[in-house]
Motif scaffolding. Structure first.
Motif, mmCIF file in Angstrom:
data_model
loop_
_atom_site.group_PDB
_atom_site.id
_atom_site.type_symbol
_atom_site.label_atom_id
_atom_site.label_comp_id
_atom_site.label_asym_id
_atom_site.label_seq_id
_atom_site.Cartn_x
_atom_site.Cartn_y
_atom_site.Cartn_z
ATOM 1 N N PRO A 1 0.828 -1.209 0.000
ATOM 2 C CA PRO A 1 0.000 0.000 0.000
ATOM 3 C C PRO A 1 0.862 1.260 0.000
ATOM 4 O O PRO A 1 1.847 1.337 0.740
ATOM 5 C CB PRO A 1 -0.787 -0.134 1.306
ATOM 6 N N GLU A 2 0.481 2.226 -0.836
ATOM 7 C CA GLU A 2 1.226 3.480 -0.905
ATOM 8 C C GLU A 2 0.334 4.711 -0.970
ATOM 9 O O GLU A 2 0.807 5.808 -0.722
ATOM 10 C CB GLU A 2 2.128 3.499 -2.140
ATOM 11 N N ASP A 3 -0.912 4.544 -1.317
ATOM 12 C CA ASP A 3 -1.793 5.669 -1.609
ATOM 13 C C ASP A 3 -2.412 6.247 -0.328
ATOM 14 O O ASP A 3 -3.286 5.635 0.277
ATOM 15 C CB ASP A 3 -2.895 5.214 -2.578
ATOM 16 N N GLU A 4 -1.979 7.438 0.064
ATOM 17 C CA GLU A 4 -2.497 8.072 1.272
ATOM 18 C C GLU A 4 -3.935 8.567 1.104
ATOM 19 O O GLU A 4 -4.624 8.785 2.095
ATOM 20 C CB GLU A 4 -1.580 9.191 1.716
ATOM 21 N N ASP A 5 -4.392 8.742 -0.132
ATOM 22 C CA ASP A 5 -5.803 9.091 -0.350
ATOM 23 C C ASP A 5 -6.697 7.908 0.004
ATOM 24 O O ASP A 5 -7.753 8.055 0.602
ATOM 25 C CB ASP A 5 -6.055 9.514 -1.801
ATOM 26 N N THR A 6 -6.266 6.718 -0.375
ATOM 27 C CA THR A 6 -7.011 5.505 -0.057
ATOM 28 C C THR A 6 -6.851 5.133 1.411
ATOM 29 O O THR A 6 -7.800 4.690 2.058
ATOM 30 C CB THR A 6 -6.524 4.326 -0.931
ATOM 31 N N PHE A 7 -5.640 5.326 1.928
ATOM 32 C CA PHE A 7 -5.316 4.956 3.305
ATOM 33 C C PHE A 7 -4.767 6.169 4.056
ATOM 34 O O PHE A 7 -3.546 6.348 4.129
ATOM 35 C CB PHE A 7 -4.276 3.828 3.331
ATOM 36 N N PRO A 8 -5.650 7.005 4.626
ATOM 37 C CA PRO A 8 -5.169 8.192 5.346
ATOM 38 C C PRO A 8 -4.209 7.855 6.491
ATOM 39 O O PRO A 8 -3.302 8.620 6.775
ATOM 40 C CB PRO A 8 -6.448 8.830 5.885
#
Length: 84
Positions: free
Chosen positions: A16-23
Motif C-alpha cells: 500500500p502506498e496511496d495516502e488518499d485511499t489509506f489516510p
C-alpha cells in the motif's frame, strides 16, 4: 477458480502506498508486515512494489521479523491501488 481452502503455491499482494485511499498509511503498512510475517512460514508471497526504493523500504520494515528463506519475492510494476 479453486476454493480458498485448497492448497496453493503462494499469495499475491501489492504494497500500500496511496495516502488518499489509506489516510493512516502507517497502520496499513503495519498490518501488511504482520500479514507477511504470518503467511511466510506457510507459502510464498509475491509482493508487488513500484520500484527498488519501495522494495528496500519493505525489507527494512521486515528486518526484525522472521521471514523464511526465499518466501518473499518482489515484483516491480506500476500499479494504482492494492486491489488487483
Amino acid at each position: 477458480m479453486p476454493a480458498e481452502w485448497e492448497q496453493q503455491e503462494g499469495i499475491w499482494i501489492s504494497w500500500p502506498e496511496d495516502e488518499d485511499t489509506f489516510p493512516d498509511l502507517q497502520s496499513v503498512e503495519d498490518a501488511y508486515v504482520q500479514m507477511i510475517q504470518s503467511v511466510s512460514p506457510h507459502e510464498k508471497i509475491h509482493l508487488l512494489v513500484r520500484d527498488g526504493v519501495i522494495a528496500e523500504y519493505v525489507k527494512e520494515r521486515l528486518k526484525d521479523r522472521i521471514i523464511k528463506g526465499n518466501t518473499l519475492k518482489f515484483h516491480f510494476i506500476d500499479y494504482a491501488d492494492v486491489w488487483f
